[in-house]
Design an enzyme around this catalytic site. Structure first.
Site, PDB file in Angstrom:
ATOM      1  N   TYR A   1      10.378  -8.391 -24.404  1.00 32.59           N
ATOM      2  CA  TYR A   1      11.844  -8.489 -24.320  1.00 32.59           C
ATOM      3  C   TYR A   1      12.267  -9.951 -24.466  1.00 32.59           C
ATOM      4  O   TYR A   1      13.187 -10.273 -25.227  1.00 32.59           O
ATOM      5  CB  TYR A   1      12.314  -7.919 -22.978  1.00 32.59           C
ATOM      6  CG  TYR A   1      13.821  -7.883 -22.778  1.00 32.59           C
ATOM      7  CD1 TYR A   1      14.612  -6.941 -23.418  1.00 32.59           C
ATOM      8  CD2 TYR A   1      14.448  -8.798 -21.919  1.00 32.59           C
ATOM      9  CE1 TYR A   1      15.985  -6.899 -23.208  1.00 32.59           C
ATOM     10  CE2 TYR A   1      15.820  -8.769 -21.710  1.00 32.59           C
ATOM     11  CZ  TYR A   1      16.581  -7.808 -22.354  1.00 32.59           C
ATOM     12  OH  TYR A   1      17.949  -7.776 -22.151  1.00 32.59           O
TER      13      TYR A   1
ATOM     14  N   SER B   1      20.168 -12.855 -23.641  1.00 34.72           N
ATOM     15  CA  SER B   1      19.901 -12.548 -22.224  1.00 34.72           C
ATOM     16  C   SER B   1      19.487 -13.846 -21.537  1.00 34.72           C
ATOM     17  O   SER B   1      19.122 -14.823 -22.211  1.00 34.72           O
ATOM     18  CB  SER B   1      18.746 -11.538 -22.143  1.00 34.72           C
ATOM     19  OG  SER B   1      18.260 -11.403 -20.817  1.00 34.72           O
TER      20      SER B   1
END
Ligand SMILES: NC(=O)c1ccc[n+]([C@@H]2O[C@H](COP(=O)([O-])OP(=O)(O)OC[C@H]3O[C@@H](n4cnc5c(N)ncnc54)[C@H](O)[C@@H]3O)[C@@H](O)[C@H]2O)c1
Length: 257
Positions: free
Chosen positions: A155, A142
């Protein structure tokens, strides 16, 4: 002429029932691959199988939070395919918001799916690919693998760690003909996006959060899942035969700033 960038390649993709993974399953199948889509969502997997060219996609239902189920799913995929040329560890969940009130259960769930399943399945994939004299692996990290995340440090931790996995496997297994890369998508229109933008926020605050984020993207918009899948296709195909150990941002320029 039909597209053939993955002609006869045997591919396993996790998180293949939705969003980026589902686009990847369908694109790779159209490019000539035989694909096993692994996901915990049986109904959504069936829908993807039905959209694919007949006979090109099979489904394996597994909860990747369970380490034994994750390894068994990849072994089952290789059995169905006969061998494994490409493994794309793509399944993921949004992490818990903040860190002050983090529970061990929330931490463990995000870590288990975003990171541990990929580590364990990569071990299985290396064994299978070494036996077949090579292959390609890809992980969906990401932009939160490249820069910090105000909303979910956990995350970001899991997505940064995936890049450590990518680089470590690339240097350890290049000599065995195994390429290992990562893609780092920016915000992408999938069912995950409202959850990612809305962690702990009401609808109005979520919309403002999304608008602020979009304003920081040089291309001025979120990605479509198909745009991420096309970058993934290139990285696992023979067109990227000299590319290994990279973390490719597919983020509309977001991480340039
Ligand atoms: N959408 C974005 O803005 C964005 C941005 C950057 C990175 N990503 C990453 O892209 C990947 C795909 O996300 P997406 O946006 O397509 O989301 P999505 O929610 O549409 O798809 C995720 C898929 O993973 C599956 N999954 C989740 N937990 C699982 C488990 N325990 N076992 C088996 N399957 C499980 C879900 O069932 C779903 O099919 C994720 O790793 C995500 O972190 C997404």
């Amino acid at each position: 002429m039909s597209p053939t960038r993955l002609k006869d390649k045997c591919v396993a993709i996790t998180g293949g029932a939705s969003g980026i993974g589902a686009e990847g399953v369908l694109l790779f199948a159209r490019e000539g691959a035989r694909v096993v889509a692994i996901d915990r969502d049986r109904d959504a997997l069936d829908a993807v199988v039905h959209q694919a060219p007949p006979g090109s996609v099979k489904a394996v239902v597994a909860d990747l939070a369970d380490p034994e189920a994750a390894c068994a799913a990849l072994a089952e995929a290789a059995r169905l395919l006969g061998r494994l040329d490409v493994f794309w560890g793509n399944a993921g969940v949004v992490g818990p918001a903040g860190i002050e009130d983090l529970t061990l259960a929330d931490y463990a769930n995000a870590e288990a799916i975003n990171l541990r399943a990929n580590v364990l399945m990569a071990g299985e994939a290396v064994r299978l690919m070494r036996a077949a004299s090579g292959g390609a692996m890809l992980f969906t990290s990401s932009i939160s693998g490249l820069v910090g995340s105000r909303k979910s440090p956990v995350y970001a931790v899991t997505k940064h760690a995936l890049l450590g996995l990518t680089r470590s496997l690339a240097i350890a297994h290049g000599a065995h003909g195994i390429r290992v890369n990562a893609i780092c998508p920016g915000i992408t229109e999938t069912p995950m996006l409202p959850h990612a933008m809305g962690r702990g926020l009401d609808t109005q605050a979520m919309e403002k959060n999304k608008a602020d984020h979009l304003a920081a993207i040089p291309l001025g918009r979120a990605a479509e899942a198909s745009e991420i899948a096309r970058a993934a296709l290139w990285l696992v195909s023979d067109e990227a035969s000299y590319v290994t150990g990279v973390a490719l941002p597919v983020d509309g320029g977001y991480t340039c700033g």
